[in-house]
Design a protein around this motif. Sequence first.
Motif, PDB file in Angstrom:
ATOM      1  N   LEU A 111      55.982  57.886 -62.668  1.00  0.00           N
ATOM      2  CA  LEU A 111      56.767  57.811 -63.899  1.00  0.00           C
ATOM      3  C   LEU A 111      58.244  57.997 -63.584  1.00  0.00           C
ATOM      4  N   PRO A 112      59.119  57.447 -64.423  1.00  0.00           N
ATOM      5  CA  PRO A 112      60.557  57.649 -64.202  1.00  0.00           C
ATOM      6  C   PRO A 112      60.969  59.075 -64.564  1.00  0.00           C
ATOM      7  N   ASP A 115      66.619  54.822 -63.395  1.00  0.00           N
ATOM      8  CA  ASP A 115      65.935  56.112 -63.273  1.00  0.00           C
ATOM      9  C   ASP A 115      64.956  56.075 -62.109  1.00  0.00           C
ATOM     10  N   SER A 116      65.021  57.109 -61.276  1.00  0.00           N
ATOM     11  CA  SER A 116      64.130  57.186 -60.118  1.00  0.00           C
ATOM     12  C   SER A 116      62.683  57.375 -60.566  1.00  0.00           C
ATOM     13  N   MET A 117      61.789  56.598 -59.974  1.00  0.00           N
ATOM     14  CA  MET A 117      60.365  56.796 -60.180  1.00  0.00           C
ATOM     15  C   MET A 117      59.905  57.935 -59.284  1.00  0.00           C
ATOM     16  N   MET A 118      59.069  58.798 -59.834  1.00  0.00           N
ATOM     17  CA  MET A 118      58.590  59.970 -59.102  1.00  0.00           C
ATOM     18  C   MET A 118      57.068  60.056 -59.214  1.00  0.00           C
ATOM     19  N   ALA A 119      56.485  60.806 -58.276  1.00  0.00           N
ATOM     20  CA  ALA A 119      55.045  61.091 -58.343  1.00  0.00           C
ATOM     21  C   ALA A 119      54.844  62.370 -59.147  1.00  0.00           C
ATOM     22  N   PRO A 154      58.480  54.573 -49.776  1.00  0.00           N
ATOM     23  CA  PRO A 154      59.889  54.282 -50.057  1.00  0.00           C
ATOM     24  C   PRO A 154      60.252  54.573 -51.519  1.00  0.00           C
ATOM     25  N   ALA A 155      61.553  54.773 -51.744  1.00  0.00           N
ATOM     26  CA  ALA A 155      62.035  55.089 -53.091  1.00  0.00           C
ATOM     27  C   ALA A 155      61.772  53.913 -54.032  1.00  0.00           C
ATOM     28  N   LEU A 156      61.595  54.239 -55.289  1.00  0.00           N
ATOM     29  CA  LEU A 156      61.334  53.230 -56.317  1.00  0.00           C
ATOM     30  C   LEU A 156      62.168  53.577 -57.538  1.00  0.00           C
TER      31      LEU A 156
END
Length: 296
Positions: free
Chosen positions: A242-243, A167-171, A263-265
């Motif tokens: 958070l994801p 799952d992509s972590m987002m702000a 960068p993406a996390l």
Amino acid sequence: MRELNLDQLRTLVAIADLGTFSAAARALHLAQPTVSLHISELEARLGAQLVLRGGRSVAPTAAGAVLVERARRLLRDADDATDAVKRHVEGRMGRVRLGTSTGIVVHLLPRVLERMAQAHPEIDVEVSILGSGETMERLGQGTLDVGLVATPQPARRDLLMSHWRSDSMMAFLPAGWKAPKRITPPWLMEKPLIFNDSTTHMYRLTMEWFAAAGHTPRARIEINFTEAMKSLVVAGYGAALLPLEQAGTAGIPPGVQVLPLKPALTRHTAVVHRPLAALDGATRNLLQTLTQFRQA
């Protein structure tokens, strides 16, 4: 006196229901001498005549009628017990102990449990809210059957680990903040931050993301509950990483803007359990249900 034999009791009930030894033999797929032997052995064991022989039909004696009534209950209980064991072996019933984190509990686990309830209504999934490290420990101790853990985790010879989701972590930012299209560590360093507590894998993942850019942030608050973190974001208290576990706007409360990181996390999650040969049917059915929510 030896214990009563369920096969012999079944024969007595069949005779009471059908009226003859031959009819009981046909119904039970037994030879007629075997039926006669069952009754004679029961009578010898109990010291009482159980059926009245003679004429075209056979009827229970008074003592036989008492035994027939009790035998029906015993046979019902025996059939129920056999069926319960069969359902347990086949995985149609049972209890599975699952360890998982709060983030997964909020959005993904309700969908998993709903699917389990639809497909396997007699399986009880007992959920424990734990960090990934404690989940691994309890799996090793045998007090959990399945774990959903953030990876990487140290490999264990007694446990199998397979990828479940990425799952992509987002702000997650207050809606009123002016923000760039992609959120970088330097930009976030100037903002108040809301982190998971320092014992969690999510905290380490977040700190590694900042550290790779040469930053060491300090959180305004550490709290280990995803929905509480989102509530604080809504209140303007700070930003959280958070994801994004659901597509679109699902799981994003009003008053929050969600932006990608640069960068993406990515947070990776694995399913952990003992070798399949050691698992009962109920646990295997939960694992099969979890595969329906697997994400590359």
